[in-house]
Design a protein around this motif. Structure first.
Motif, mmCIF file in Angstrom:
data_model
loop_
_atom_site.group_PDB
_atom_site.id
_atom_site.type_symbol
_atom_site.label_atom_id
_atom_site.label_comp_id
_atom_site.label_asym_id
_atom_site.label_seq_id
_atom_site.Cartn_x
_atom_site.Cartn_y
_atom_site.Cartn_z
ATOM 1 N N GLU A 110 33.547 52.949 49.320
ATOM 2 C CA GLU A 110 33.610 51.489 49.318
ATOM 3 C C GLU A 110 33.342 50.967 47.915
ATOM 4 N N LYS A 111 34.268 50.157 47.411
ATOM 5 C CA LYS A 111 34.269 49.762 46.008
ATOM 6 C C LYS A 111 33.635 48.376 45.833
ATOM 7 N N HIS A 112 32.635 48.318 44.946
ATOM 8 C CA HIS A 112 31.890 47.090 44.697
ATOM 9 C C HIS A 112 32.125 46.610 43.271
ATOM 10 N N GLY A 113 32.270 45.293 43.135
ATOM 11 C CA GLY A 113 32.409 44.700 41.813
ATOM 12 C C GLY A 113 31.993 43.237 41.852
ATOM 13 N N GLN A 114 31.999 42.609 40.701
ATOM 14 C CA GLN A 114 31.685 41.185 40.636
ATOM 15 C C GLN A 114 32.855 40.369 41.205
ATOM 16 N N ASN A 115 32.541 39.163 41.701
ATOM 17 C CA ASN A 115 33.622 38.313 42.195
ATOM 18 C C ASN A 115 34.343 37.622 41.034
ATOM 19 N N ARG A 116 35.387 36.904 41.340
ATOM 20 C CA ARG A 116 36.247 36.360 40.279
ATOM 21 C C ARG A 116 35.571 35.277 39.456
ATOM 22 N N HIS A 117 34.485 34.700 39.976
ATOM 23 C CA HIS A 117 33.754 33.677 39.227
ATOM 24 C C HIS A 117 32.731 34.304 38.274
ATOM 25 N N SER A 118 32.427 35.565 38.482
ATOM 26 C CA SER A 118 31.395 36.239 37.694
ATOM 27 C C SER A 118 31.960 37.210 36.677
ATOM 28 N N ILE A 119 33.120 37.762 36.971
ATOM 29 C CA ILE A 119 33.652 38.882 36.212
ATOM 30 C C ILE A 119 34.364 38.426 34.950
ATOM 31 N N ARG A 120 34.434 39.322 33.994
ATOM 32 C CA ARG A 120 35.084 39.021 32.711
ATOM 33 C C ARG A 120 36.599 38.911 32.859
ATOM 34 N N GLU A 121 37.207 39.805 33.655
ATOM 35 C CA GLU A 121 38.658 39.802 33.864
ATOM 36 C C GLU A 121 38.914 39.689 35.373
ATOM 37 N N LEU A 123 41.333 39.497 37.392
ATOM 38 C CA LEU A 123 42.349 40.306 38.062
ATOM 39 C C LEU A 123 41.788 41.639 38.543
ATOM 40 N N ALA A 124 40.726 42.110 37.904
ATOM 41 C CA ALA A 124 40.123 43.396 38.295
ATOM 42 C C ALA A 124 39.609 43.370 39.731
ATOM 43 N N THR A 125 39.270 42.189 40.236
ATOM 44 C CA THR A 125 38.704 42.101 41.585
ATOM 45 C C THR A 125 39.697 42.523 42.666
ATOM 46 N N TRP A 126 40.966 42.589 42.324
ATOM 47 C CA TRP A 126 42.005 42.992 43.275
ATOM 48 C C TRP A 126 41.715 44.360 43.887
ATOM 49 N N TRP A 127 41.048 45.238 43.128
ATOM 50 C CA TRP A 127 40.835 46.612 43.579
ATOM 51 C C TRP A 127 39.441 46.848 44.148
ATOM 52 N N TYR A 128 38.674 45.788 44.420
ATOM 53 C CA TYR A 128 37.352 45.950 45.003
ATOM 54 C C TYR A 128 37.382 45.632 46.501
ATOM 55 N N ASP A 129 36.541 46.346 47.260
ATOM 56 C CA ASP A 129 36.372 46.046 48.686
ATOM 57 C C ASP A 129 35.311 44.966 48.897
ATOM 58 N N LYS A 130 34.277 44.993 48.076
ATOM 59 C CA LYS A 130 33.184 44.031 48.173
ATOM 60 C C LYS A 130 33.039 43.299 46.844
ATOM 61 N N HIS A 131 32.892 41.967 46.932
ATOM 62 C CA HIS A 131 32.805 41.135 45.734
ATOM 63 C C HIS A 131 31.455 40.425 45.725
ATOM 64 N N HIS A 132 30.763 40.482 44.576
ATOM 65 C CA HIS A 132 29.409 39.937 44.489
ATOM 66 C C HIS A 132 29.324 38.877 43.394
ATOM 67 N N HIS A 133 28.672 37.783 43.734
ATOM 68 C CA HIS A 133 28.422 36.756 42.723
ATOM 69 C C HIS A 133 27.213 37.173 41.886
ATOM 70 N N ILE A 134 27.399 37.211 40.564
ATOM 71 C CA ILE A 134 26.330 37.610 39.645
ATOM 72 C C ILE A 134 26.113 36.474 38.650
ATOM 73 N N ASN A 135 24.887 36.050 38.517
ATOM 74 C CA ASN A 135 24.545 34.966 37.609
ATOM 75 C C ASN A 135 24.862 35.354 36.168
ATOM 76 N N LYS A 136 25.727 34.582 35.518
ATOM 77 C CA LYS A 136 26.117 34.867 34.138
ATOM 78 C C LYS A 136 25.039 34.471 33.135
ATOM 79 N N GLN A 137 24.168 33.565 33.521
ATOM 80 C CA GLN A 137 23.201 32.998 32.575
ATOM 81 C C GLN A 137 21.941 33.859 32.470
ATOM 82 N N GLN A 138 22.132 35.142 32.226
ATOM 83 C CA GLN A 138 21.010 36.062 32.071
ATOM 84 C C GLN A 138 21.447 37.233 31.210
ATOM 85 N N HIS A 139 20.489 38.005 30.761
ATOM 86 C CA HIS A 139 20.789 39.151 29.903
ATOM 87 C C HIS A 139 21.643 40.173 30.652
ATOM 88 N N ALA A 140 22.442 40.923 29.889
ATOM 89 C CA ALA A 140 23.332 41.927 30.482
ATOM 90 C C ALA A 140 22.574 42.924 31.357
#
Length: 325
Positions: A110-121, A123-140
């Protein structure tokens, strides 16, 4: 539980991922990780005690001659390694189209990644099964810790992240304590360089401490710069060309490090060594050094040459005094 991590580069980004593994290791006892990483950084994941297997990838090299027979065979071998097991979770912490399409898509689990509002690119979310919102306003580091927590279903710890690589290197420390500093003078972007004249002035002004100064390098032009910095000084040593692991063993024994914005400054932070990092055009708030014993000095003009030697020297002398040298 066995998890695949996809975080291929750069050095700083790979090091920033390690605290997330530490969180997961404590929150989910028995968890183990495999890690897909660019071949030049394949040493780093093995330093963490929760990593079982590193799967090197060579996208940077392959794309120079994608259809050569040698590279075709290497890609087939990589694919077979990638698909050799079914994972409980696959975490794409790279968040790029190339990582999602060339690696995550091919993995089993099962493939996890950031959702389209959080991720840098997005289009990459197309290949994820689960999408997670990650707060951008914090350290990497905190973003990756949050992504792991949401992907693996635990609450992100509130304490500062821990790289957990010191135990790997602590045995390399010699019983004989050699007193030295390391100056990390090289970085990829020209506008992130501190002028050679500034480095030489700092070397000259630190001479009364009788501390040896070691200069690492990685490329031919960095080696030539190191040689120029040593001219006229007896207390400066140009190190031989070292692997990342060999350099880490040098860093862990240093009393202090002065560095420009480079992957090796993040390695110094991961080793908890006292480190003064010099920033000009880049903002360290979200991608700067993270951890204990880190001093960040920012040029007020965002031009690194305007960061004065005496200002850096005052902080370095403070570290030296604290270490009772």
């Amino acid at each position: 539980m066995h998890v695949l991590i996809i975080k291929t580069s750069s050095m700083g980004d790979i090091l920033h991922t390690l605290p997330a593994l530490t969180d997961a290791m404590h929150e989910l006892p028995g968890i183990r990780f495999d890690w897909v990483v660019e071949e030049h950084f394949a040493q780093i994941p093995y330093w963490h005690p929760s990593v079982d297997k590193v799967i090197p990838v060579a996208i940077r090299r392959w794309r120079k001659n994608w259809f050569s027979n040698k590279n075709r065979k290497e890609r087939l071998y990589f694919k077979n390694e990638l698909q050799s097991r079914e994972y409980d979770a696959v975490i794409d912490a790279q968040g790029l189209i190339k990582s999602a399409f060339l690696i995550t898509r091919l993995s089993r689990g099962e493939k996890h990644g950031q959702n389209r509002h959080s991720i840098r690119e997005p289009l990459a979310t197309w290949w994820y099964d689960k999408h997670h919102h990650i707060n951008k306003q914090q350290h990497a580091v905190e973003r990756i810790r949050e992504q792991f927590a949401k992907s693996l279903d635990y609450k992100k710890p509130k304490i500062e992240g821990n790289y957990t690589i010191l135990d790997y290197f602590i045995s390399s420390l010699s019983d004989h304590v050699e007193q030295y500093l390391i100056f990390l003078h090289s970085t990829t972007r020209t506008n992130k360089h501190w002028p050679e004249s500034h480095w030489r002035e700092l070397i000259e002004k630190i001479q009364p401490t009788f501390l040896q100064i070691k200069l690492p390098w990685g490329t031919e032009h960095e080696y030539k710069r190191a040689l120029r910095l040593t001219q006229g000084f007896k207390n400066v040593e140009v190190l031989p060309r070292l692997t990342v692991e060999q350099l880490a063993k040098q860093l862990i024994g240093a009393h202090a490090v002065v560095s420009v914005d480079t992957g090796l400054s993040h390695l110094t932070a991961a080793l908890n060594r006292p480190n003064i990092t010099l920033y000009g055009p880049t903002n360290p708030k979200r991608i700067g050094v993270y951890g204990k014993n880190q001093i960040i000095l920012i040029s007020p003009s965002c031009i690194l040459k305007d960061l004065k030697v005496d200002y850096v020297l005052s902080h370095l002398k403070s570290i030296i005094a604290d270490n009772s040298l």
